[in-house]
Design a protein around this motif. Structure first.
Motif, PDB file in Angstrom:
ATOM      1  N   ASP A 121       0.736  -1.216   0.056  1.00  0.00           N
ATOM      2  CA  ASP A 121      -0.080  -0.130  -0.006  1.00  0.00           C
ATOM      3  C   ASP A 121       0.749   1.406   0.034  1.00  0.00           C
ATOM      4  OD1 ASP A 121      -2.262  -1.748   0.266  1.00  0.00           O
ATOM      5  OD2 ASP A 121      -1.542  -1.942   2.388  1.00  0.00           O
ATOM      6  N   GLY A 122       2.129   1.103  -0.486  1.00  0.00           N
ATOM      7  CA  GLY A 122       3.126   2.258  -0.390  1.00  0.00           C
ATOM      8  C   GLY A 122       2.946   3.168  -1.599  1.00  0.00           C
ATOM      9  N   GLU A 123       3.764   4.046  -1.385  1.00  0.00           N
ATOM     10  CA  GLU A 123       3.656   5.308  -2.584  1.00  0.00           C
ATOM     11  C   GLU A 123       4.260   4.932  -3.846  1.00  0.00           C
ATOM     12  OE1 GLU A 123       2.301   7.696  -1.472  1.00  0.00           O
ATOM     13  OE2 GLU A 123       2.250   8.032   0.745  1.00  0.00           O
ATOM     14  N   LEU A 124       5.214   4.048  -3.812  1.00  0.00           N
ATOM     15  CA  LEU A 124       5.631   3.599  -5.486  1.00  0.00           C
ATOM     16  C   LEU A 124       4.427   2.867  -6.139  1.00  0.00           C
ATOM     17  CD1 LEU A 124       7.797   3.113  -7.467  1.00  0.00           C
ATOM     18  CD2 LEU A 124       8.547   0.990  -6.154  1.00  0.00           C
ATOM     19  N   ARG A 149       0.236   3.449 -10.085  1.00  0.00           N
ATOM     20  CA  ARG A 149      -1.318   2.932 -10.471  1.00  0.00           C
ATOM     21  C   ARG A 149      -1.851   4.061 -11.018  1.00  0.00           C
ATOM     22  NH1 ARG A 149      -2.652   2.728  -5.509  1.00  0.00           N
ATOM     23  NH2 ARG A 149      -2.124   0.393  -5.080  1.00  0.00           N
ATOM     24  N   TYR A 150      -1.785   5.417 -10.401  1.00  0.00           N
ATOM     25  CA  TYR A 150      -2.709   6.243 -10.958  1.00  0.00           C
ATOM     26  C   TYR A 150      -2.219   6.870 -12.309  1.00  0.00           C
ATOM     27  CZ  TYR A 150      -3.683   6.256  -6.120  1.00  0.00           C
ATOM     28  OH  TYR A 150      -4.162   5.876  -4.696  1.00  0.00           O
ATOM     29  N   LEU A 151      -0.715   6.826 -12.488  1.00  0.00           N
ATOM     30  CA  LEU A 151      -0.271   7.422 -13.717  1.00  0.00           C
ATOM     31  C   LEU A 151      -0.410   6.374 -14.955  1.00  0.00           C
ATOM     32  CD1 LEU A 151       3.318   8.800 -12.494  1.00  0.00           C
ATOM     33  CD2 LEU A 151       1.220  10.178 -13.126  1.00  0.00           C
ATOM     34  N   LEU A 207       4.601  10.445  -6.138  1.00  0.00           N
ATOM     35  CA  LEU A 207       6.168  10.534  -6.318  1.00  0.00           C
ATOM     36  C   LEU A 207       6.927  11.555  -5.431  1.00  0.00           C
ATOM     37  CD1 LEU A 207       6.480  10.456 -10.256  1.00  0.00           C
ATOM     38  CD2 LEU A 207       6.971   8.671  -8.925  1.00  0.00           C
ATOM     39  N   ALA A 208       6.360  12.659  -5.110  1.00  0.00           N
ATOM     40  CA  ALA A 208       6.905  13.337  -4.296  1.00  0.00           C
ATOM     41  C   ALA A 208       6.876  12.749  -2.836  1.00  0.00           C
ATOM     42  CB  ALA A 208       6.188  14.744  -4.136  1.00  0.00           C
ATOM     43  N   HIS A 209       5.754  11.934  -2.528  1.00  0.00           N
ATOM     44  CA  HIS A 209       5.475  11.410  -1.247  1.00  0.00           C
ATOM     45  C   HIS A 209       6.718  10.131  -1.253  1.00  0.00           C
ATOM     46  CE1 HIS A 209       1.285  12.847  -1.047  1.00  0.00           C
ATOM     47  NE2 HIS A 209       2.194  13.958  -0.685  1.00  0.00           N
ATOM     48  N   LEU A 210       7.050   9.403  -2.439  1.00  0.00           N
ATOM     49  CA  LEU A 210       7.832   8.380  -2.377  1.00  0.00           C
ATOM     50  C   LEU A 210       9.206   8.931  -2.061  1.00  0.00           C
ATOM     51  CD1 LEU A 210       8.459   5.584  -3.607  1.00  0.00           C
ATOM     52  CD2 LEU A 210       9.109   6.654  -5.545  1.00  0.00           C
ATOM     53  N   LEU A 231       9.201  -8.305   1.993  1.00  0.00           N
ATOM     54  CA  LEU A 231       8.992  -8.902   0.572  1.00  0.00           C
ATOM     55  C   LEU A 231       9.365  -7.804  -0.246  1.00  0.00           C
ATOM     56  CD1 LEU A 231       5.519 -10.448   1.179  1.00  0.00           C
ATOM     57  CD2 LEU A 231       7.690 -11.581   0.727  1.00  0.00           C
ATOM     58  N   PRO A 232      10.038  -7.975  -1.515  1.00  0.00           N
ATOM     59  CA  PRO A 232      10.470  -6.826  -2.369  1.00  0.00           C
ATOM     60  C   PRO A 232       8.907  -6.366  -3.113  1.00  0.00           C
ATOM     61  CG  PRO A 232      11.685  -8.934  -2.754  1.00  0.00           C
ATOM     62  CD  PRO A 232      10.521  -9.296  -1.954  1.00  0.00           C
ATOM     63  N   PHE A 233       9.231  -5.138  -3.588  1.00  0.00           N
ATOM     64  CA  PHE A 233       7.969  -4.687  -4.123  1.00  0.00           C
ATOM     65  C   PHE A 233       7.594  -5.432  -5.622  1.00  0.00           C
ATOM     66  CE2 PHE A 233       6.423  -2.051  -7.847  1.00  0.00           C
ATOM     67  CZ  PHE A 233       5.172  -1.460  -7.336  1.00  0.00           C
ATOM     68  N   SER A 234       6.234  -5.246  -5.793  1.00  0.00           N
ATOM     69  CA  SER A 234       5.760  -6.166  -6.888  1.00  0.00           C
ATOM     70  C   SER A 234       4.631  -5.475  -7.592  1.00  0.00           C
ATOM     71  CB  SER A 234       5.342  -7.425  -6.392  1.00  0.00           C
ATOM     72  OG  SER A 234       4.341  -8.306  -7.474  1.00  0.00           O
ATOM     73  N   ALA A 235       4.831  -5.672  -9.102  1.00  0.00           N
ATOM     74  CA  ALA A 235       3.643  -4.934  -9.628  1.00  0.00           C
ATOM     75  C   ALA A 235       2.469  -5.285  -9.476  1.00  0.00           C
ATOM     76  CB  ALA A 235       4.068  -5.102 -11.178  1.00  0.00           C
ATOM     77  N   GLY A 236       2.235  -6.346  -8.661  1.00  0.00           N
ATOM     78  CA  GLY A 236       0.949  -6.724  -8.251  1.00  0.00           C
ATOM     79  C   GLY A 236       0.372  -5.906  -7.195  1.00  0.00           C
TER      80      GLY A 236
END
Length: 234
Positions: free
Chosen positions: A62-65, A70-72, A95-98, A141-146
């Motif tokens: 549920d993170g900023e990345l 998602r939105y872009l 992206l600024a929050h990231l 757990l590493p980031f996933s496009a899922g």
């Protein structure tokens, strides 16, 4: 703060007067960079335990990345210009929050001693990444496009977006329950507040889409596919 040229993005997405195509009307300057965070982060005391949980808002489910991607991604097929603009605005802000979250994690870990790394249980992360910034959840757990969704259906995507903002807000709530350093709490509270604003804006966006459809049956069609001009479907 990283600032995207929103005009450029909107034109590439087909939202402005010039569209991307055949090498024409493409803006050369894709980014501008301002050496300033959206909200200040000034953390002096190292804290690996806090870093381990806050990093989930960098690369967790549920993170900023995930939110920014998602939105872009969703904005390209959004058929309503106003809503596409909102997706673009919020996506670029994420992206600024990231950048803010990564700065928080960096400041919490940059001055850690080996003794603190061992005492605070930071060894599993340290052995793979030292104190570099790597997108993962608090569980490792590493980031996933899922972690992000782009369904190509305006109502489906906007309901997903509203849920995503609430999940991020809940995560920030949980972080605030676990940290006690005011220098950490302050920027985390700011990020939490922005999740609430984004939730409200996506609610407004959903209302805009519903107003364009049959209000007695919002779900009869997919406006992104079923309402396309016929000549575009051939």
């Amino acid at each position: 703060m990283v600032q995207l040229l929103q005009k450029t993005f909107m034109q590439i997405a087909g939202l402005g007067s010039n569209r991307l195509g055949h090498g024409k009307d493409v803006y050369k300057n894709m980014w501008t960079y301002e050496r300033m965070l959206q909200y200040p982060v000034n953390i002096k005391k190292p804290d690996a335990r806090a870093a381990k949980i806050i990093i989930t808002q960098y690369g967790g489910p549920d993170g900023e990345l995930g939110a920014s991607m998602r939105y872009l991604s969703q904005r390209f097929s959004m058929p309503y210009r106003q809503v596409a603009g909102i997706l673009n605005d919020i996506g670029t802000e994420e992206l600024a929050h990231l950048e803010m979250v990564s700065t928080i994690v960096h400041q919490l870990t940059r001055d850690l001693t080996l003794e603190e790394i061992k005492e605070q249980g930071f060894e599993p992360y340290f052995v793979d990444h030292t104190v570099g910034i790597y997108p993962q959840s608090s569980s490792g757990l590493p980031f996933s496009a899922g972690a992000f969704a782009s369904k190509g259906d305006a109502i489906t995507d906007l309901v997903e977006d509203m849920a995503a903002e609430q999940k991020a807000r809940t995560t920030y709530d949980n972080i605030l329950r676990l940290v006690d350093n005011p220098e950490v709490i302050d920027p985390i509270r700011f990020l939490r507040e922005r999740e609430i604003v984004h939730f409200q804006r996506f609610g407004e966006s959903l209302r805009i889409v519903q107003d364009k459809l049959d209000e007695k049956n919002f779900y009869a069609i997919n406006p992104e596919f079923d309402l396309r001009p016929r000549d575009r479907c051939k």
